[in-house]
Scaffold this active site. Structure first.
Site, PDB file in Angstrom:
ATOM      1  N   TYR A 135       0.824  -1.220   0.000  1.00 54.16           N
ATOM      2  CA  TYR A 135       0.000   0.000   0.000  1.00 54.16           C
ATOM      3  C   TYR A 135       0.856   1.266   0.000  1.00 54.16           C
ATOM      4  CZ  TYR A 135      -4.005  -3.004   1.219  1.00 54.16           C
ATOM      5  OH  TYR A 135      -4.985  -3.970   1.234  1.00 54.16           O
ATOM      6  N   LYS A 195       3.581 -14.964   3.381  1.00 51.72           N
ATOM      7  CA  LYS A 195       3.471 -15.734   2.140  1.00 51.72           C
ATOM      8  C   LYS A 195       4.907 -16.015   1.699  1.00 51.72           C
ATOM      9  CE  LYS A 195       0.957 -17.528  -1.190  1.00 51.72           C
ATOM     10  NZ  LYS A 195       0.073 -18.684  -0.986  1.00 51.72           N
ATOM     11  N   ASP A 227      -2.931 -17.922   3.011  1.00 52.07           N
ATOM     12  CA  ASP A 227      -4.086 -18.671   2.490  1.00 52.07           C
ATOM     13  C   ASP A 227      -4.591 -19.652   3.539  1.00 52.07           C
ATOM     14  OD1 ASP A 227      -1.559 -19.659   2.038  1.00 52.07           O
ATOM     15  OD2 ASP A 227      -2.045 -20.684   0.171  1.00 52.07           O
ATOM     16  N   ASP A 251      -5.308  -6.328   6.267  1.00 53.22           N
ATOM     17  CA  ASP A 251      -6.530  -5.666   5.803  1.00 53.22           C
ATOM     18  C   ASP A 251      -7.611  -6.725   5.556  1.00 53.22           C
ATOM     19  OD1 ASP A 251      -8.299  -3.860   4.762  1.00 53.22           O
ATOM     20  OD2 ASP A 251      -7.141  -3.399   2.952  1.00 53.22           O
ATOM     21  N   ASP A 255     -10.858  -8.088   8.323  1.00 50.45           N
ATOM     22  CA  ASP A 255     -12.275  -8.020   7.932  1.00 50.45           C
ATOM     23  C   ASP A 255     -12.927  -9.389   8.040  1.00 50.45           C
ATOM     24  OD1 ASP A 255     -12.353  -5.331   7.408  1.00 50.45           O
ATOM     25  OD2 ASP A 255     -13.352  -5.571   5.469  1.00 50.45           O
TER      26      ASP A 255
END
Ligand code: NAD
Length: 361
Positions: A135, A195, A227, A251, A255
């Site tokens: 980001y 990851k 994942d 992020d 959620d």
């Protein structure tokens, strides 16, 4: 104790008003000053984060934030969109650590889409790094227009990067949070999500977190690919204690975790810098679909105010009182529409705020 109150757009003004009501009945002296932010600030001053708003936030001990955004701003140039205000505040205040607790209140077990036995008693903490990662990568977005739509572009890219100090400081935050939770009876485990099997940035992340972990022998550390973490969060969420991860994975996972508990209208969040100055806001957005109707759930914002008292204002007892008052109104069966179920009493935003105030009194 100086608090900058930034209600923002949509339901932001409604829910922040309830949190302010709650703060005002505590026996504490606050200096609260309100300013425009997001679309409201753009409409009034032509910028989502005017200088005066930023200065107020920087000069305060804490920021109580509602939400920003509305679809009507989607055609603006990206730097002028309401959501840029949040990025600007994070960057300027150095808010690198985002705390998102996902707690399932016993009274709301039925509101989750997961089976009650999977989430009953759930209390996990997701810590998201907030000022690095893809980001904030450079260079980013080589495209042909600035309005966010880029007709005729052939490709676009963003770069992912993390520096060692950035990873170290968020890892310390996570281990220290796990240590505090352990003292309160939790397992004392940090799960670092990465990851590393595909991305160099996250192999580096994993190495640095492991190194920092050696300084906390009392805290267990495990590593999980993102994942798998996404899967485990719905399969066996109670296996987690503290989860620490980068900006983008955090992020998404936060959620996901927030929905485990039934409603995004219940979940607070805190974003802190190294001086414990913080921005406190609900995990949800400005909900333009229900704005102005007086039906939004103010509890996430009220619980964010409790986090503010605990983390930035050193008033843990007052924070405990607010959290207990929220539990009490839930036990009384009061529910806004998002958490309503048969046999409970549906109330609006202001009624819910009033009920918390009454419980506090
Ligand atoms: P949202 O979180 O605003 O809403 C998603 C859904 O949840 C909607 O149906 C909404 O009605 C419901 N909801 C959210 N909060 C609720 C509450 N307190 N009580 C009851 N129901 C609630 O997400 P969205 O619709 O994707 O985004 C709307 C706007 O908010 C966009 O402009 C987006 O950019 C912005 N946004 C802002 C923030 C922020 O300010 N930090 C975060 C996320 C989204």
């Amino acid at each position: 104790m100086k608090i900058a109150v930034l209600p923002g757009d949509g339901i932001g003004t409604e829910i922040v008003a309830e949190a302010v009501k709650v703060l005002n009945v505590l026996d504490l002296k606050f200096e609260m000053e309100t300013a425009l932010v997001g679309g409201a600030a753009f409409d009034a001053h032509g910028h989502p984060l005017p200088e005066a708003t930023l200065k107020l936030a920087m000069d305060s001990d804490a920021v109580l934030f509602g939400a920003v955004g509305d679809w009507k701003y989607d055609t603006l140039d990206r730097p002028l969109r309401p959501e840029q205000a949040i990025l600007g505040l994070r960057k300027n205040m150095g808010l690198f650590a985002n705390f998102r607790p996902a707690i399932c209140y016993e009274q709301l077990v039925g509101a989750s889409s997961l089976k009650p036995e999977l989430i009953s008693g759930l209390d996990i903490l997701i810590i998201r790094e907030l000022t690095g990662d893809i980001y904030f990568g450079q260079p980013r977005g080589r495209r042909v227009a600035t309005d966010g739509h880029f007709p005729g572009a052939e490709e676009a890219f963003d770069t992912m990067r993390y520096s060692k100090p950035e990873i170290e400081r968020i890892a310390h935050v996570a281990f220290q949070a796990a240590r505090k939770r352990k003292a309160a009876g939790f397992e004392g485990r940090v799960t670092s999500v990465d990851k590393a099997n595909v991305l160099e940035t996250f192999q580096f992340w994993k190495d640095v977190v492991s190194e920092v972990g050696k300084e906390y022998p009392d805290i267990a550390l495990d590593h999980m690919y993102v994942d798998n973490a996404a899967m485990q969060l719905v399969k066996e969420p109670k296996r987690f204690d503290v989860v620490v991860t980068g900006n983008m994975f955090g992020d998404i996972l936060s959620d996901e975790a927030s929905m485990l508990t039934g409603s995004i209208g219940m979940l607070p969040s805190a974003s802190l810098n190294s001086k414990n100055q913080g921005l406190y806001e609900p995990s949800h957005g400005s909900a333009p679909d229900i704005a102005g109707k007086g039906v939004a759930n103010p509890l996430a914002t009220i619980l964010s105010a409790a986090m503010m008292l605990r983390f930035s204002l050193n008033q843990a007892a007052a924070a405990d009182r607010i959290e207990a008052a929220v539990q009490q109104v839930l036990a009384q069966g009061l529910r806004t529409g998002d958490i309503y179920s048969e046999g409970t009493t549906k109330v609006g935003t202001a009624q819910m705020g009033d009920a918390v105030v009454k419980a506090l009194r």
